[in-house]
Design an enzyme around this catalytic site. Structure first.
Site, mmCIF file in Angstrom:
data_model
loop_
_atom_site.group_PDB
_atom_site.id
_atom_site.type_symbol
_atom_site.label_atom_id
_atom_site.label_comp_id
_atom_site.label_asym_id
_atom_site.label_seq_id
_atom_site.Cartn_x
_atom_site.Cartn_y
_atom_site.Cartn_z
ATOM 1 N NE ARG A 1 -4.495 0.154 -0.214
ATOM 2 C CZ ARG A 1 -5.708 -0.285 0.630
ATOM 3 N NH1 ARG A 1 -5.937 0.526 1.719
ATOM 4 N NH2 ARG A 1 -6.454 -0.901 -0.609
ATOM 5 C CB ALA B 1 -27.171 6.112 13.315
ATOM 6 C CB SER C 1 -28.920 2.075 -8.492
ATOM 7 O OG SER C 1 -28.958 1.987 -7.173
ATOM 8 C CB CYS D 1 -19.309 2.481 4.925
ATOM 9 S SG CYS D 1 -17.787 2.752 4.952
ATOM 10 C CD GLN E 1 -24.952 -5.987 3.167
ATOM 11 O OE1 GLN E 1 -25.739 -4.985 2.188
ATOM 12 N NE2 GLN E 1 -25.496 -7.243 2.482
ATOM 13 C CE LYS E 2 -16.933 -1.779 6.890
ATOM 14 N NZ LYS E 2 -16.758 -0.575 8.690
#
Ligand code: NAD
Length: 473
Positions: A40, A155, A202, A209, A211-212
């Protein structure tokens, strides 16, 4: 406290760009971005950055070596910093308690321990990774400092994801009833209490982010014995999965109920435009459904394929060289060329292009052959081809499937594409970005989300999911 040195642990999608902009905006502050991954850091220090975002390359080039540094020396950076960002990954757990739902905080904990071990004097520690409520307590415990729990970010991501799923739910209804989801979204968005953002229907949301964070929220709700709350938020991710599956099914249905051995050109693989990030991209899931049905996929993504403009001057040079069009080379490049030198330049360029192309094609291959997506990686491997030119990708294809909203897709010469495709030629716009009337006029059978141009597939499309609509004429 005068802030002179900033350190960021984690040179990923969040840490790298955030700190590059901090260095750019605050030339008096020295910013060190550190990571445990040598690869990286090497990429951040090279000409080809590991992450694509518009303008990022210019910002990094201006600041790197001046007040922006990328390194693996975590200890020194932590020691010297007045402010430390923790921006390491917090993936969904793939093992143990909470597997598949809870956030894995092992990297965060390692950072906290490292800071506690090497820090001298006062430091401000900013937890930038998304962590569940109470995670900050553990970090505070380790650091003996005070930080706020990260529930608010989680949230807000959940609320954003919920908006996408809400409009997508309406899009399914629009398709079944003949309404147009864009008109619905326009009307809803004009209500100032609601607002117009995140109301674009769509093929579904993606990225590392949403989904997790949703899964983590569901898990926390279950852990504190609030099953109704858990079910409520679970439905937001279920709706996203439903939308991807629904789109894939619609493609199969329109293509006369079979895509086996048919070639589909996939436009876009990243989870949104202007990024090379494919994590949780809806494209992975739509493609995997189509692959399961035996479709041959020609995948093209502007960033993922070769990380540079399609058919840039190098590629043009190579193509002309391959065709032995030396005169054309001379006119295209405007000077008399030494052919021997040109040959070696072409060979080097080809190698270079091939290398970058290979790395990024591998990303797509990994996404589509991972155990989470298929049990038959070898078969999938045979069914996918990665293209560096969209016009090549559509040659002899039965359909084009748009899965990312890249601006360049709007500018293609679709008449030219149609002429090299199998007929009838289909286009499925999963992002609602194309000029559908124009496509219909030039002869494409056109389908998009939340609107139907032809009603003849209505009965079949509704059957499985919408028994209530089986009465439609
Ligand atoms: P990423 O996977 O791109 O980068 C994380 C980096 O942290 C990796 O390079 C990894 O090598 C490094 N790392 C892990 N453990 C380390 C350690 N102990 N020491 C040093 N380096 C270490 O992740 P990302 O997309 O940048 O996300 C980081 C966090 O920010 C996540 O919690 C994510 O949920 C959150 N977040 C992401 C986004 C987004 O748009 N990607 C937005 C908001 C928040």
């Amino acid at each position: 406290m005068v802030l002179k040195n900033v350190c960021c642990i984690g040179a990923g999608y969040v840490g790298g760009p955030t700190c590059s902009v901090i260095a750019w905006k605050c030339p008096d502050i020295c910013v060190h971005v550190v990571d445990k991954s040598e690869m990286r850091i090497k990429q951040w220090n090279s000409d080809k950055l590991p992450i694509y975002e518009p303008g990022l390359e210019e910002v990094v080039k201006e600041c790197r070596g001046r007040n922006l540094f990328f390194s693996n020396d975590i200890e020194t950076a932590v020691k010297e910093a007045d402010l430390i960002f923790i921006s390491v990954n917090t993936p969904t757990k793939t093992y143990g308690i909470g597997k598949g739902r809870a956030a894995d905080l092992k990297h965060i904990e390692m950072c906290a321990r490292k800071i506690a071990e090497v820090a001298e004097g006062h430091k401000i520690v900013v937890e930038k990774s998304t962590v569940p409520v109470r995670a900050a307590e553990s970090i505070t415990h380790i650091l003996s400092a005070n930080t706020k729990p990260g529930v608010s970010f989680q949230a807000s991501n959940a609320f954003l994801a919920q908006r996408v799923s809400s409009i997508n739910a309406i899009s399914a209804l629009c398709e079944a009833t003949g309404a147009d989801v864009s008109q619905v979204a326009g009307a809803v968005g004009r209500d100032s209490r609601i607002g117009s953002k995140f109301l674009q229907a769509s093929v579904g949301f993606g990225g590392s982010c949403f989904q997790k964070d949703l899964l983590n929220l569901v898990y926390i709700a279950e852990c504190v014995n609030l099953p109704e709350v858990a079910m409520y938020w679970q439905q937001v991710t279920d709706m996203n999965e439903y939308q991807r599956t629904r789109f894939a099914k619609r493609i199969v249905e329109c293509l006369f109920n079979t895509v086996t051995d048919k070639t589909l050109a996939v436009f876009g693989f990243a989870f949104k435009k202007n990024t090379g990030d494919t994590r949780e991209s809806p494209a992975i899931y739509v493609c995997s459904h189509l692959l399961e049905e035996g479709a041959q996929l020609n995948i093209y993504d502007p960033k993922l394929v070769n990380g540079r403009p399609v058919r840039g001057p190098l590629q043009v040079l190579i193509d002309l060289w391959d065709k032995e069009s030396y005169d054309e080379v001379r006119t295209t490049f405007g000077y008399v060329l030494d052919l021997d030198k040109l040959q070696s330049t072409c060979e080097l360029a080809r190698e270079e292009l091939h290398k970058t192309q290979e790395v990024e094609s591998k990303q797509i291959q990994c996404d589509l052959t991972s155990v989470a997506v298929t049990s038959e990686p070898e078969r999938v491997q045979q069914l996918i081809n990665i293209y560096s030119d969209p016009y090549d990708a559509v040659t002899d294809a039965h359909a084009i499937v748009v899965l990312t909203e890249w601006d360049e897709f709007k500018k293609y010469d679709y008449k030219k594409m149609l002429s090299v495709m199998k007929k009838p030629a289909f286009i499925f716009d999963g992002r609602k970005i194309l000029d559908h009337e124009a496509l219909i006029n030039i002869g494409f059978h056109t389908e998009t989300i939340g609107k139907r141009f032809s009603r003849n597939t209505l009965l079949r499309a509704s059957g499985e999911h919408f028994p209530a609509f089986s009465w439609t004429p």
